[in-house]
Design an enzyme around this catalytic site. Structure first.
Site, mmCIF file in Angstrom:
data_model
loop_
_atom_site.group_PDB
_atom_site.id
_atom_site.type_symbol
_atom_site.label_atom_id
_atom_site.label_comp_id
_atom_site.label_asym_id
_atom_site.label_seq_id
_atom_site.Cartn_x
_atom_site.Cartn_y
_atom_site.Cartn_z
ATOM 1 N N LYS A 76 -58.340 -21.063 -32.631
ATOM 2 C CA LYS A 76 -59.615 -21.784 -32.492
ATOM 3 C C LYS A 76 -60.034 -21.841 -31.026
ATOM 4 C CE LYS A 76 -56.949 -26.060 -32.382
ATOM 5 N NZ LYS A 76 -56.430 -27.176 -33.175
ATOM 6 N N TYR B 63 -66.942 -31.042 0.539
ATOM 7 C CA TYR B 63 -67.908 -32.098 0.206
ATOM 8 C C TYR B 63 -67.322 -33.490 0.415
ATOM 9 C CZ TYR B 63 -71.094 -28.754 -2.006
ATOM 10 O OH TYR B 63 -71.965 -27.728 -2.249
HETATM 11 C C1 LIG Z 1 -55.023 -27.041 -33.031
HETATM 12 C C2 LIG Z 1 -54.153 -27.371 -34.173
HETATM 13 C C3 LIG Z 1 -52.869 -26.807 -34.278
HETATM 14 C C4 LIG Z 1 -52.214 -26.033 -33.145
HETATM 15 O O1 LIG Z 1 -51.721 -26.980 -32.225
HETATM 16 P P1 LIG Z 1 -50.883 -26.563 -30.926
HETATM 17 O O2 LIG Z 1 -50.524 -27.856 -30.308
HETATM 18 O O3 LIG Z 1 -51.794 -25.757 -30.065
HETATM 19 O O4 LIG Z 1 -49.722 -25.787 -31.390
HETATM 20 C C5 LIG Z 1 -52.163 -27.027 -35.448
HETATM 21 N N1 LIG Z 1 -52.670 -27.792 -36.445
HETATM 22 C C6 LIG Z 1 -53.894 -28.381 -36.352
HETATM 23 C C7 LIG Z 1 -54.389 -29.205 -37.479
HETATM 24 C C8 LIG Z 1 -54.656 -28.201 -35.218
HETATM 25 O O5 LIG Z 1 -55.845 -28.798 -35.132
#
Ligand SMILES: *Cc1c(COP(=O)(O)O)cnc(C)c1O
Length: 356
Positions: A35, A252
């Site tokens: 994702k 800055y």
């Molecule tokens: C994003 C997500 C994962 C992966 O998590 P990581 O900490 O990156 O391994 C697994 N399960 C769900 C439901 C998620 O939203």
């Protein structure tokens, strides 16, 4: 001439990390979390590479999965948040996607649609995160309703809120809830994210869902027998050097002031590229084999580094903002955030190169 700021994505490291994940996951199948553009690493290229090793992909929502299907990836694909509306239900059917159902509202959507429930259904259970899902006691009734709607394959899915801390009260309680559920269901199950896999929390379920560990940026406890390689390197070069005298400030707001005569290297990367503006003075920057402290506020296009202790520093010297020599999690700590956020919020301004 392009400026020398680039992002290198090491696809071999991605493969190695996936293989290492597989060796920790036992007999569980692997749903790789890609994702948010594969945590900023380029979803299509990373998924193509991972296709050789993993059993499927997890994305947050429909458009992410459709982009993968349109790129020709035909492995199982799970929408972690399930359908948002009827269009999603149609797209899920059209592209053969697996969906998570976390609310009665979504089941109503399915009931109203004319599509048969051919693809596997995942039922989200709230084992203690209290963000999404049905309460555990509701599971049998939801399973029954979905079977009546024609679901052939059902997986119960839940998520650790504190998997980095296997002994915390929260994790222990979630483990208890989850184990009780596993003992009473005939459905498949999936619980572990990266932290769950690394800490050996429930790898006996049918599926694990690693994300961050594939990209080599998990918080790995030192005693864990696993080596993961950073996949992303955020690289640049020194573009300018200047000498300043004690008492002069840099950047800055004049946040940092030299206490001695100093040599300052300017690097052409800033928050416009994804380097965190919240990075404090002293944030490490890797420069030609050593670490030097960031000094002064991060600008949109540049940062400044104190290289006084590296007197023969040259314009063009290689710089790594994070990557193989400097863990993104370490930089994140200096910027009051986590590696996940830094990786995911790269702005797309610096060109991304895939190696090999
Ligand atoms: C994003 C997500 C994962 C992966 O998590 P990581 O900490 O990156 O391994 C697994 N399960 C769900 C439901 C998620 O939203």
């Amino acid at each position: 001439m392009p400026r020398p700021t680039t992002i290198a994505i090491d696809l071999d490291a991605l493969s190695l990390n996936a293989a290492a994940t597989g060796s920790l996951a036992g007999n569980s199948r692997i749903l790789a979390s890609v994702k948010a553009n594969a945590y900023g690493h380029g979803m299509i290229r990373c998924s193509q590479k991972l296709s050789e090793i993993v059993d499927g992909f997890a994305v947050a929502f429909c458009e992410e999965a459709v982009a993968l299907r349109e790129a020709g990836i035909d492995l199982p694909m799970l929408l972690l948040e399930g359908p948002f509306d009827r269009c999603d239900v149609d797209a899920i059917h059209e592209h053969g996607l697996m969906m998570t159902l976390h609310s009665h509202h979504q089941i109503d959507l399915l009931e109203q649609s004319c599509h048969p429930l051919t693809a596997p259904i995942w039922i989200k259970i709230d084992s203690g995160m209290h963000r999404l899902g049905f309460c555990p006691a509701e599971a049998p009734q939801i399973e029954k309703r979905l079977r009546e709607l024609g679901a052939q394959s059902i997986t119960l899915i839940s998520h650790y809120a504190d998997g980095e801390h296997p002994h915390s009260a929260l994790t222990q309680e979630q483990q208890k809830v989850w184990q009780r559920l596993k003992n009473t269901t005939l459905s498949q199950t999936s619980m572990a994210n990266s932290a769950g896999v690394i800490n050996g929390l429930d790898t006996r379920s049918n599926w694990v869902r690693p994300g961050i560990m594939l990209y080599g940026a998990a918080h790995v406890a030192t005693e864990t027998p696993i080596s993961l390689e950073p996949v992303m390197s955020f690289n640049s070069e020194v573009m300018a050097l200047r000498e300043i005298t004690a008492g002069e400030s840099v950047g800055y707001g004049g946040r940092w002031r030299a206490t001695r005569d100093s040599l300052i290297a300017t690097i052409p990367a800033g928050y416009g590229d994804g380097y965190p503006r919240t990075a404090i003075d002293g944030t490490p920057v890797w420069l030609q084999g050593r670490r030097f402290p960031l000094v002064g506020r991060v600008s949109m296009d540049m940062i400044t580094v104190d290289v006084t202790d590296f007197s023969d520093c040259q314009v063009g010297a290689p710089v790594e903002l994070w990557g193989k020599h400097l863990a993104v999690n370490e930089v994140a700590e200096y910027a009051a955030t986590i590696g996940y956020e830094l990786l995911t919020r790269m702005t797309g301004r610096a060109p991304m190169n895939f190696v090999p």
